[in-house]
Design a protein around this motif. Sequence first.
Motif, PDB file in Angstrom:
ATOM      1  N   ILE A 105       0.842  -1.196   0.000  1.00  0.00           N
ATOM      2  CA  ILE A 105       0.000   0.000   0.000  1.00  0.00           C
ATOM      3  C   ILE A 105       0.878   1.247   0.000  1.00  0.00           C
ATOM      4  O   ILE A 105       2.032   1.197   0.440  1.00  0.00           O
ATOM      5  N   PRO A 106       0.360   2.388  -0.470  1.00  0.00           N
ATOM      6  CA  PRO A 106       1.174   3.615  -0.484  1.00  0.00           C
ATOM      7  C   PRO A 106       1.731   4.026   0.883  1.00  0.00           C
ATOM      8  O   PRO A 106       2.912   4.382   0.961  1.00  0.00           O
ATOM      9  N   PRO A 107       0.927   3.972   1.973  1.00  0.00           N
ATOM     10  CA  PRO A 107       1.507   4.358   3.272  1.00  0.00           C
ATOM     11  C   PRO A 107       2.152   3.185   4.005  1.00  0.00           C
ATOM     12  O   PRO A 107       2.011   3.034   5.222  1.00  0.00           O
ATOM     13  N   ALA A 108       2.887   2.342   3.265  1.00  0.00           N
ATOM     14  CA  ALA A 108       3.465   1.136   3.867  1.00  0.00           C
ATOM     15  C   ALA A 108       4.477   1.447   4.958  1.00  0.00           C
ATOM     16  O   ALA A 108       4.753   0.607   5.814  1.00  0.00           O
ATOM     17  N   ASP A 109       5.050   2.647   4.917  1.00  0.00           N
ATOM     18  CA  ASP A 109       6.070   2.996   5.910  1.00  0.00           C
ATOM     19  C   ASP A 109       5.521   3.873   7.036  1.00  0.00           C
ATOM     20  O   ASP A 109       6.280   4.409   7.836  1.00  0.00           O
ATOM     21  N   ASN A 110       4.192   3.990   7.107  1.00  0.00           N
ATOM     22  CA  ASN A 110       3.566   4.814   8.138  1.00  0.00           C
ATOM     23  C   ASN A 110       3.189   3.937   9.332  1.00  0.00           C
ATOM     24  O   ASN A 110       2.148   3.283   9.336  1.00  0.00           O
ATOM     25  N   LEU A 111       4.031   3.949  10.350  1.00  0.00           N
ATOM     26  CA  LEU A 111       3.808   3.087  11.509  1.00  0.00           C
ATOM     27  C   LEU A 111       2.733   3.624  12.448  1.00  0.00           C
ATOM     28  O   LEU A 111       2.408   2.983  13.452  1.00  0.00           O
ATOM     29  N   ASN A 112       2.163   4.777  12.111  1.00  0.00           N
ATOM     30  CA  ASN A 112       1.099   5.341  12.938  1.00  0.00           C
ATOM     31  C   ASN A 112      -0.273   4.762  12.599  1.00  0.00           C
ATOM     32  O   ASN A 112      -1.251   5.048  13.289  1.00  0.00           O
ATOM     33  N   LEU A 135       7.329  -4.497  -6.137  1.00  0.00           N
ATOM     34  CA  LEU A 135       6.277  -4.127  -5.188  1.00  0.00           C
ATOM     35  C   LEU A 135       5.217  -3.322  -5.925  1.00  0.00           C
ATOM     36  O   LEU A 135       5.539  -2.360  -6.630  1.00  0.00           O
ATOM     37  N   LEU A 136       3.970  -3.721  -5.763  1.00  0.00           N
ATOM     38  CA  LEU A 136       2.850  -2.955  -6.301  1.00  0.00           C
ATOM     39  C   LEU A 136       2.093  -2.344  -5.135  1.00  0.00           C
ATOM     40  O   LEU A 136       1.378  -3.043  -4.411  1.00  0.00           O
ATOM     41  N   ARG A 137       2.266  -1.055  -4.945  1.00  0.00           N
ATOM     42  CA  ARG A 137       1.531  -0.358  -3.892  1.00  0.00           C
ATOM     43  C   ARG A 137       0.197   0.112  -4.458  1.00  0.00           C
ATOM     44  O   ARG A 137       0.161   0.892  -5.415  1.00  0.00           O
ATOM     45  N   LEU A 138      -0.880  -0.374  -3.859  1.00  0.00           N
ATOM     46  CA  LEU A 138      -2.223  -0.081  -4.353  1.00  0.00           C
ATOM     47  C   LEU A 138      -2.993   0.768  -3.351  1.00  0.00           C
ATOM     48  O   LEU A 138      -3.141   0.375  -2.189  1.00  0.00           O
ATOM     49  N   PRO A 139      -3.515   1.921  -3.782  1.00  0.00           N
ATOM     50  CA  PRO A 139      -4.361   2.729  -2.893  1.00  0.00           C
ATOM     51  C   PRO A 139      -5.776   2.151  -2.845  1.00  0.00           C
ATOM     52  O   PRO A 139      -6.003   1.009  -3.263  1.00  0.00           O
ATOM     53  N   MET A 140      -6.737   2.911  -2.356  1.00  0.00           N
ATOM     54  CA  MET A 140      -8.126   2.459  -2.348  1.00  0.00           C
ATOM     55  C   MET A 140      -8.610   2.279  -3.783  1.00  0.00           C
ATOM     56  O   MET A 140      -8.085   2.885  -4.712  1.00  0.00           O
ATOM     57  N   PHE A 141      -9.635   1.441  -3.947  1.00  0.00           N
ATOM     58  CA  PHE A 141     -10.063   1.045  -5.285  1.00  0.00           C
ATOM     59  C   PHE A 141     -11.185   1.917  -5.841  1.00  0.00           C
ATOM     60  O   PHE A 141     -12.125   2.277  -5.116  1.00  0.00           O
ATOM     61  N   VAL A 142     -11.107   2.205  -7.126  1.00  0.00           N
ATOM     62  CA  VAL A 142     -12.234   2.799  -7.844  1.00  0.00           C
ATOM     63  C   VAL A 142     -13.467   1.914  -7.648  1.00  0.00           C
ATOM     64  O   VAL A 142     -14.587   2.396  -7.433  1.00  0.00           O
ATOM     65  N   ASP A 143     -13.239   0.607  -7.676  1.00  0.00           N
ATOM     66  CA  ASP A 143     -14.326  -0.380  -7.614  1.00  0.00           C
ATOM     67  C   ASP A 143     -15.050  -0.416  -6.274  1.00  0.00           C
ATOM     68  O   ASP A 143     -16.090  -1.091  -6.153  1.00  0.00           O
ATOM     69  N   SER A 258       0.559  10.163   0.756  1.00  0.00           N
ATOM     70  CA  SER A 258       0.302   8.783   0.345  1.00  0.00           C
ATOM     71  C   SER A 258      -1.059   8.626  -0.322  1.00  0.00           C
ATOM     72  O   SER A 258      -1.285   7.674  -1.069  1.00  0.00           O
ATOM     73  N   GLN A 259      -1.966   9.565  -0.055  1.00  0.00           N
ATOM     74  CA  GLN A 259      -3.319   9.493  -0.602  1.00  0.00           C
ATOM     75  C   GLN A 259      -3.580  10.531  -1.692  1.00  0.00           C
ATOM     76  O   GLN A 259      -4.662  10.542  -2.295  1.00  0.00           O
ATOM     77  N   THR A 260      -2.612  11.381  -1.950  1.00  0.00           N
ATOM     78  CA  THR A 260      -2.848  12.483  -2.891  1.00  0.00           C
ATOM     79  C   THR A 260      -1.822  12.559  -4.020  1.00  0.00           C
ATOM     80  O   THR A 260      -1.881  13.480  -4.834  1.00  0.00           O
ATOM     81  N   THR A 261      -0.913  11.598  -4.081  1.00  0.00           N
ATOM     82  CA  THR A 261       0.131  11.636  -5.109  1.00  0.00           C
ATOM     83  C   THR A 261      -0.242  10.739  -6.284  1.00  0.00           C
ATOM     84  O   THR A 261      -0.236   9.510  -6.164  1.00  0.00           O
ATOM     85  N   PHE A 262      -0.585  11.364  -7.402  1.00  0.00           N
ATOM     86  CA  PHE A 262      -0.914  10.608  -8.614  1.00  0.00           C
ATOM     87  C   PHE A 262       0.377  10.274  -9.353  1.00  0.00           C
ATOM     88  O   PHE A 262       1.258  11.119  -9.495  1.00  0.00           O
ATOM     89  N   THR A 263       0.490   9.044  -9.818  1.00  0.00           N
ATOM     90  CA  THR A 263       1.682   8.631 -10.556  1.00  0.00           C
ATOM     91  C   THR A 263       1.305   8.185 -11.967  1.00  0.00           C
ATOM     92  O   THR A 263       0.141   7.875 -12.249  1.00  0.00           O
ATOM     93  N   ASN A 264       2.298   8.112 -12.826  1.00  0.00           N
ATOM     94  CA  ASN A 264       2.109   7.587 -14.180  1.00  0.00           C
ATOM     95  C   ASN A 264       2.613   6.149 -14.288  1.00  0.00           C
ATOM     96  O   ASN A 264       2.868   5.659 -15.395  1.00  0.00           O
ATOM     97  N   ASP A 265       2.751   5.473 -13.150  1.00  0.00           N
ATOM     98  CA  ASP A 265       3.322   4.127 -13.157  1.00  0.00           C
ATOM     99  C   ASP A 265       2.501   3.152 -14.000  1.00  0.00           C
ATOM    100  O   ASP A 265       3.064   2.296 -14.694  1.00  0.00           O
ATOM    101  N   PHE A 266       1.174   3.265 -13.942  1.00  0.00           N
ATOM    102  CA  PHE A 266       0.349   2.343 -14.734  1.00  0.00           C
ATOM    103  C   PHE A 266       0.654   2.485 -16.219  1.00  0.00           C
ATOM    104  O   PHE A 266       0.850   1.491 -16.926  1.00  0.00           O
ATOM    105  N   LYS A 267       0.717   3.706 -16.695  1.00  0.00           N
ATOM    106  CA  LYS A 267       0.991   3.926 -18.116  1.00  0.00           C
ATOM    107  C   LYS A 267       2.412   3.508 -18.477  1.00  0.00           C
ATOM    108  O   LYS A 267       2.654   2.962 -19.559  1.00  0.00           O
ATOM    109  N   LYS A 268       3.363   3.742 -17.568  1.00  0.00           N
ATOM    110  CA  LYS A 268       4.745   3.327 -17.815  1.00  0.00           C
ATOM    111  C   LYS A 268       4.827   1.812 -18.003  1.00  0.00           C
ATOM    112  O   LYS A 268       5.569   1.314 -18.848  1.00  0.00           O
TER     113      LYS A 268
END
Length: 288
Positions: A105-112, A135-143, A258-268
């Motif tokens: 997940i995107p906040p994988a390093d957030n121990l809080n 590693l595939l970090r996945l945020p919440m789902f559109v679905d 972790s919840q607001t950073t859009f990436t182009n990884d899918f398209k890459k």
Amino acid sequence: MAPKIIVLGSTGYIGSATVKTLAQQKANITAGVRDPSKAQELVNAGAKVIKADMGLKQTELASILANYDHLYVVTPGHIDRTNLTLNAIKAAKQANIKYILVVSIPPADNLNILFGRQFTPIEKELKSSGLTYGLLRLPMFVDNIWGNAEAIKTQNTFYGPIDGSKKFVTVAVQDAALAAAVILQNPTNHANKTYTLTSDFSSSDEQAQFYTQALGRTIKYVSGGYEATKQALLKFMPEWQVDGILELYKLVENQDASQTTFTNDFKKITGQEPTTHAKWMQQFSKAF
């Protein structure tokens, strides 16, 4: 020769979608499941199904994995998922797997937060394993809007815990599946890489506008608060998981990166445009 691929955690959202995508692409794909009798859908999709899950003893799981080249570990929605996933990684090392891809997940390093405490040791173990990994970090789902399908059909409304103006990233399950399928079939360019897959960056109010356009009638978003959302989610999942999800929403409220950073990884990875909320609702509009 096509690599022999096995997916552990094949019956959930991400696992089943990935197995089906790989089968459609005529990959050499095996779905590892806890109970093969409950995986006929994957057989029908064209996958081989065997009994192989993360709860097996490490040596037993390793003996199964030794028959494969590439492994996808879809971290389970289980309260003990840290230990289950660690077991799979250690078994993969024992089996000399050539490439291992693991969901995080995107906040994988957030121990809080709970999910951060679950995923931190997973990522640490994977990176120190000596295996060639991804590693595939996945945020919440559109679905996740499926959980509001009845409310949309009967009330033209969907609900959530946060202010409708807060924007956050999401990923479509089909996008996560396609990206994983591409990587698993040819991981050469994905060795020891961490990707954060995002399909959309929008607020709940904006999503309501997308749904309105796709469905041809006015759809609105209503913030019901955290307690009401918790009670609704408890109908579908255990309390620990609900609490973890609500912590993610609090990160959204605070506009955590972790919840607001859009990436182009899918398209890459795939060369394709992602499935936005607007595209997704157009695709599934008849169900709403």
